[in-house]
Motif scaffolding. Structure first.
Motif, short mmCIF file in Angstrom:
data_model
loop_
_atom_site.label_atom_id
_atom_site.label_comp_id
_atom_site.label_asym_id
_atom_site.label_seq_id
_atom_site.Cartn_x
_atom_site.Cartn_y
_atom_site.Cartn_z
N ALA A 361 -8.85 -6.58 2.68
CA ALA A 361 -9.42 -7.55 1.84
C ALA A 361 -8.83 -8.91 1.89
N LEU A 362 -9.53 -9.89 1.49
CA LEU A 362 -8.91 -11.36 1.50
C LEU A 362 -9.83 -12.20 0.82
N GLY A 363 -9.29 -12.89 -0.13
CA GLY A 363 -10.13 -13.94 -0.97
C GLY A 363 -9.86 -14.26 -2.24
N ALA A 364 -10.43 -15.21 -2.97
CA ALA A 364 -9.87 -15.58 -4.29
C ALA A 364 -10.98 -14.68 -5.21
N GLN A 365 -10.15 -14.13 -6.36
CA GLN A 365 -10.80 -13.15 -7.09
C GLN A 365 -10.37 -13.63 -8.73
N ALA A 366 -10.83 -12.78 -9.77
CA ALA A 366 -10.53 -13.04 -11.01
C ALA A 366 -10.52 -11.78 -11.84
N TRP A 367 -9.57 -11.91 -12.73
CA TRP A 367 -9.66 -10.72 -13.52
C TRP A 367 -9.98 -11.07 -15.04
N ALA A 368 -10.96 -10.35 -15.41
CA ALA A 368 -11.51 -10.76 -17.06
C ALA A 368 -10.83 -9.90 -18.03
N THR A 369 -9.87 -10.62 -18.57
CA THR A 369 -9.02 -9.98 -19.71
C THR A 369 -9.50 -10.23 -20.98
N ALA A 370 -8.90 -9.53 -21.94
CA ALA A 370 -9.41 -9.99 -23.45
C ALA A 370 -8.88 -11.24 -23.70
N LEU A 388 -7.35 8.51 -9.15
CA LEU A 388 -7.44 7.71 -10.21
C LEU A 388 -8.71 6.72 -10.21
N ALA A 389 -9.22 6.62 -11.50
CA ALA A 389 -10.63 5.78 -11.87
C ALA A 389 -9.92 4.55 -12.32
N ALA A 390 -10.56 3.45 -11.71
CA ALA A 390 -10.10 2.13 -12.04
C ALA A 390 -10.36 2.07 -13.58
N SER A 391 -9.50 1.21 -14.17
CA SER A 391 -10.04 0.76 -15.73
C SER A 391 -10.85 -0.47 -15.70
N SER A 392 -10.71 -1.05 -14.59
CA SER A 392 -11.68 -2.41 -14.44
C SER A 392 -11.33 -2.79 -13.15
N HIS A 393 -12.31 -3.80 -12.76
CA HIS A 393 -12.37 -4.36 -11.42
C HIS A 393 -12.16 -6.04 -11.58
N THR A 394 -11.59 -6.76 -10.82
CA THR A 394 -11.63 -8.12 -10.82
C THR A 394 -13.17 -8.47 -10.19
N ILE A 395 -13.18 -9.64 -10.10
CA ILE A 395 -14.56 -10.21 -9.70
C ILE A 395 -14.37 -11.20 -8.38
N LYS A 396 -15.13 -11.16 -7.04
CA LYS A 396 -14.85 -11.83 -6.26
C LYS A 396 -15.41 -13.26 -6.61
#
Length: 437
Positions: A361-370, A388-396
């Motif tokens: 994987a390579l690239g800019a991503q963002a994590w949507a937090t509270a 493990l199930a992911a609690s959330s995912h970043t967005i590319k």
């Protein structure tokens, strides 16, 4: 508003592998030896090149990026650097026009001239065609070219004659001893015994046309007076909190801006080395395990009993922990290295990490937090096999699709995602506060 200025150039190329980092390091070291105060920046997310460039210029190397860092903060860093520096060098990423935003976008945003590094080892006059194409495609203000891997004085003259109206600012001869590399780029500078001698040698090898260099104009940057000192304004607060940060060859990938952000939020930082079998320092409120090269030090980490015991004790006590990329790899159940040998890891996260030859994987991503969007990037050559199930995912950033998984196990947040803390200090503070977990 004040408008500090300095001689500023963005050093780019037609692609990766042309010698941007070597040339930037050579130019920085050469100018320092000439008595100049030099500041260096790196375009885009990167950890290793900035470490090498820091050794070359003698000061911390920060990232500039119109998306991850933001245009206002990027200009603020350039302006503050221009208040003290004679010269500012910005190393680009990939090719000049690659990415969104690209190095060319950054150069145009701040009116910075571009210097192209072109590998002339297998050509001569065609360097001129490449330079003209780089200039005109954007266009950008191409201030000149530094020809890399020049074989002789005659070779350099042929290149210079083909440049038409583009100056040949310098040439760098083929190196007997180059900056060593590995799968994520250059090796860490502390791993190279003769790093200072190598940097001096490449600086001495750089033939720089000082008359053409001195003719380059200064660039000025807008800076409001209240921005002269970079003060974080945020609702989040880490005042009175102590954060332990793993820092050694296995956990080396830390943005300088991340350290500055945590300090700006009021945190006291303490550093320790799992590779030296140091336990998490006492009276610590939270733990930060940044990325690095745990796969190269897996055997040592498996034998670090003090580190492992302190980690499990901290986890049992509910200490907030952020584990990024290599930091996450080190707290899984196991790691399979490049030689396909398996090593037990700390076992906080169920599953195992497997190194692979191809980029995962390579690239800019963002994590949507509270607290809003926390920006950053990902870059890794391993995969994590887990139930493990992911609690959330970043967005590319490029596609707006799901990016890296964010795993949450009690007090632990772990991901391949590298966060740029200054993009959202409030979200950063929440990661290290027990009542926000």
């Amino acid at each position: 508003m004040v408008r500090p200025s300095a001689k500023v150039v963005l050093i780019s190329a037609i692609a990766s592998g042309q010698g941007k980092t070597t040339t930037t390091a050579a130019l920085a070291r050469k100018l320092v030896k000439l008595g100049k105060t030099v500041r260096v920046f790196k375009t885009g997310p990167d950890f290793i090149d900035p470490m090498m460039l820091e050794r070359a210029c003698g000061s911390a190397v920060h990232s500039l990026d119109l998306w991850m860092v933001g245009q206002a903060d990027s200009e603020g860093m350039l302006a503050r650097a221009a208040m003290d520096a004679d010269v500012i060098l910005i190393e680009g990423v990939m090719g000049l026009y690659d990415g969104n935003p690209s190095s060319a976008d950054l150069a145009r945003a701040f009116g910075v001239p571009v210097v192209a590094v072109l590998d002339a080892s297998a050509m001569a006059q065609t360097v001129g065609a490449l330079a003209l194409g780089l200039r005109d495609f954007g266009p950008v203000h191409l201030a000149g070219v530094i020809a890399n891997r020049i074989a002789s004085e005659g070779h350099a003259k042929m290149v210079a004659a083909a440049m038409r109206d583009i100056p040949l600012l310098g040439s760098l001869h083929r190196q007997e001893e180059a900056l060593p590399e590995r799968h994520l780029g250059l090796v860490l500078p502390q791993e190279v015994d003769r790093i200072e001698a190598i940097l001096d040698a490449i600086a001495d090898s750089l033939e720089l046309d000082m008359q053409a260099w001195d003719a380059l104009p200064d660039t000025s940057f807008g800076l409001h007076e209240h921005q002269a000192q970079h003060v974080l304004q945020t609702a989040g607060n880490l005042a009175g909190k102590t954060i332990a940060i793993a820092r050694d060859a296995a956990f080396a990938f830390i943005y300088p801006a991340n350290i500055e952000c945590l300090i700006g939020l009021g945190a006291e930082l303490v550093f320790f080395s799992p590779l030296a079998d140091e336990a998490i320092p006492e009276r610590t409120d939270a733990l930060y395990l940044p990325g690095g090269y745990p796969e190269l030090h897996a055997e040592t980490l498996t034998q670090a009993s003090n580190w492992l015991a302190s980690l499990h004790a901290a986890h049992a006590q509910g200490m907030p922990m952020l584990a990024e990329c290599g930091g996450m790899m080190a707290i899984t159940e196991g790691l399979v290295d490049q030689q396909e040998q398996s090593w037990p890891m700390a076992g906080i996260l169920s599953g195992k990490v497997i190194m692979q030859k191809r980029l995962a994987a390579l690239g800019a991503q963002a994590w949507a937090t509270a607290q809003g969007e926390l920006r950053g990037h990902t870059f890794h050559y391993s995969r994590f096999e887990t139930i493990l199930a992911a609690s959330s995912h970043t967005i590319k950033h490029s596609t707006q699709q799901h990016g890296e998984a964010i795993y949450r196990v009690g007090n632990v947040r772990a991901s391949y995602f590298h966060a740029y803390f200054a993009s959202n200090p409030s979200a950063t503070a929440a990661l290290f506060l027990r009542d926000k977990i």
